[in-house]
Design a protein around this motif. Structure first.
Motif, PDB file in Angstrom:
ATOM      1  N   ARG A 156       0.859  -1.186   0.000  1.00 53.93           N
ATOM      2  CA  ARG A 156       0.000   0.000   0.000  1.00 53.93           C
ATOM      3  C   ARG A 156       0.897   1.239   0.000  1.00 53.93           C
ATOM      4  NH1 ARG A 156      -2.860   3.331   3.966  1.00 53.93           N
ATOM      5  NH2 ARG A 156      -4.986   3.780   3.254  1.00 53.93           N
ATOM      6  N   VAL A 157       0.699   2.102  -0.985  1.00 51.31           N
ATOM      7  CA  VAL A 157       1.548   3.284  -1.147  1.00 51.31           C
ATOM      8  C   VAL A 157       0.700   4.548  -1.039  1.00 51.31           C
ATOM      9  CG1 VAL A 157       3.204   4.486  -2.625  1.00 51.31           C
ATOM     10  CG2 VAL A 157       3.097   1.981  -2.667  1.00 51.31           C
ATOM     11  N   ARG A 215       0.980   7.277  11.598  1.00 52.65           N
ATOM     12  CA  ARG A 215      -0.327   6.677  11.831  1.00 52.65           C
ATOM     13  C   ARG A 215      -0.652   5.578  10.812  1.00 52.65           C
ATOM     14  NH1 ARG A 215      -3.884   9.835  14.803  1.00 52.65           N
ATOM     15  NH2 ARG A 215      -5.652   9.230  13.482  1.00 52.65           N
ATOM     16  N   SER A 216       0.280   5.292   9.895  1.00 52.26           N
ATOM     17  CA  SER A 216       0.009   4.318   8.825  1.00 52.26           C
ATOM     18  C   SER A 216       1.123   3.278   8.775  1.00 52.26           C
ATOM     19  CB  SER A 216      -0.101   5.043   7.479  1.00 52.26           C
ATOM     20  OG  SER A 216      -1.044   6.090   7.527  1.00 52.26           O
ATOM     21  N   VAL A 260       4.956   5.638   2.580  1.00 56.71           N
ATOM     22  CA  VAL A 260       4.628   7.026   2.272  1.00 56.71           C
ATOM     23  C   VAL A 260       5.717   7.551   1.331  1.00 56.71           C
ATOM     24  CG1 VAL A 260       4.256   9.343   3.176  1.00 56.71           C
ATOM     25  CG2 VAL A 260       3.431   7.348   4.456  1.00 56.71           C
ATOM     26  N   TYR A 261       5.298   7.854   0.121  1.00 53.10           N
ATOM     27  CA  TYR A 261       6.227   8.184  -0.965  1.00 53.10           C
ATOM     28  C   TYR A 261       6.148   9.675  -1.283  1.00 53.10           C
ATOM     29  CZ  TYR A 261       7.833   8.290  -5.886  1.00 53.10           C
ATOM     30  OH  TYR A 261       8.449   8.595  -7.072  1.00 53.10           O
ATOM     31  N   VAL A 266      11.089   7.937   0.834  1.00 53.56           N
ATOM     32  CA  VAL A 266      10.074   6.972   1.235  1.00 53.56           C
ATOM     33  C   VAL A 266      10.159   6.785   2.743  1.00 53.56           C
ATOM     34  CG1 VAL A 266       9.313   4.563   1.125  1.00 53.56           C
ATOM     35  CG2 VAL A 266       9.984   5.738  -0.971  1.00 53.56           C
ATOM     36  N   LEU A 267       9.020   6.909   3.417  1.00 56.06           N
ATOM     37  CA  LEU A 267       8.914   6.715   4.863  1.00 56.06           C
ATOM     38  C   LEU A 267       8.156   5.419   5.115  1.00 56.06           C
ATOM     39  CD1 LEU A 267       7.649  10.327   5.723  1.00 56.06           C
ATOM     40  CD2 LEU A 267      10.016   9.569   5.482  1.00 56.06           C
ATOM     41  N   LEU A 268       8.676   4.569   5.996  1.00 54.46           N
ATOM     42  CA  LEU A 268       7.983   3.317   6.273  1.00 54.46           C
ATOM     43  C   LEU A 268       8.274   2.836   7.684  1.00 54.46           C
ATOM     44  CD1 LEU A 268       9.884   0.331   4.719  1.00 54.46           C
ATOM     45  CD2 LEU A 268      10.584   2.664   4.197  1.00 54.46           C
TER      46      LEU A 268
END
Length: 229
Positions: free
Chosen positions: A18-19, A60-61, A66-67, A92-94
């Motif tokens: 999921r992006v 929160r995800s 998060v791109y 990119v944040l993950l």
């Protein structure tokens, strides 16, 4: 705080990713490898706040990537002090629980940028209460080897990956809001403005490599007035 986002799902083999990314391009946000043990980010007021909101959304995800596409953003104006950054890079944040290998990212990015890939347009809201204050930050804790609230860094396919906990993303988000808040009035008062240079500088650093033995680089966020229209 709200942000318009696009949500997409990509399947690679048995894995489904999921992006989340901004619904509109980031016009005044850039990320470069400074080449001196630091990554430099430049933002104006509007995109600084948008990025800060996306960092809170990353907190929160935990099941999403998060791109922030910034490789195609026009470069910021000439930098003072006679040097220019290297780059540009995407971001990119993950969450660390995803255990996403950066080597898979290039195929994911190819899928989500195809014109026929389904996309959902949404408005994401995050509460102001999710933003910590300077007083709530325990800086000595960064020196603890067992500290889990540190953003791990990886580079692959012209992309900087920052992997960490929800607390780490919330901690970093506040610096984007601070730069977006204090940068414009300071620039307006300065009669001789050099973009992000020696005469004028509003910035925040949200990582200190000398406090962590794991080899990460410093991340430096600086205000730069709007450079595209």
């Amino acid at each position: 705080m709200q942000a318009k986002i696009i949500v997409q799902h990509v399947s690679l083999g048995a894995k489904r990713h999921r992006v989340i990314r901004p619904a509109k391009p980031l016009n005044n946000a850039a990320l470069h490898d400074h080449g001196l043990n630091s990554y430099d980010m430049y933002v104006d007021r509007a995109d600084g706040r948008r990025i800060g909101t996306l960092w809170l959304l990353a907190a929160r995800s935990p099941r999403s990537l998060v791109y922030l596409p910034m490789r195609t953003t026009p470069p910021p104006p000439e930098i003072g002090c006679d040097w220019f950054p290297e780059g540009p890079l995407d971001l990119v944040l993950l969450h660390h629980s995803l255990q996403f290998p950066p080597s898979r990212w290039k195929r994911v990015r190819e899928r989500i940028t195809r014109a026929n890939t389904p996309r959902e347009l949404r408005t994401a809201g995050v509460p102001d209460s999710g933003l910590p204050t300077d007083e709530e930050t325990n800086y000595p804790a960064f020196n603890y080897r067992e500290n889990r609230d540190v953003l791990r860094q990886h580079r692959y396919a012209e992309t900087l990956f920052l992997t960490g906990s929800a607390a780490a993303f919330r901690e970093a988000a506040r610096h984007f809001f601070a730069v977006a808040k204090h940068g414009p009035p300071t620039a307006a008062r300065d009669s001789l403005y050099l973009p992000v240079g020696c005469n004028y500088h509003v910035c925040r650093q949200f990582y200190w490599p000398h406090l962590d033995p794991r080899g990460n680089q410093e991340v430096h966020v600086a205000y730069c007035p709007t450079w595209t229209h």
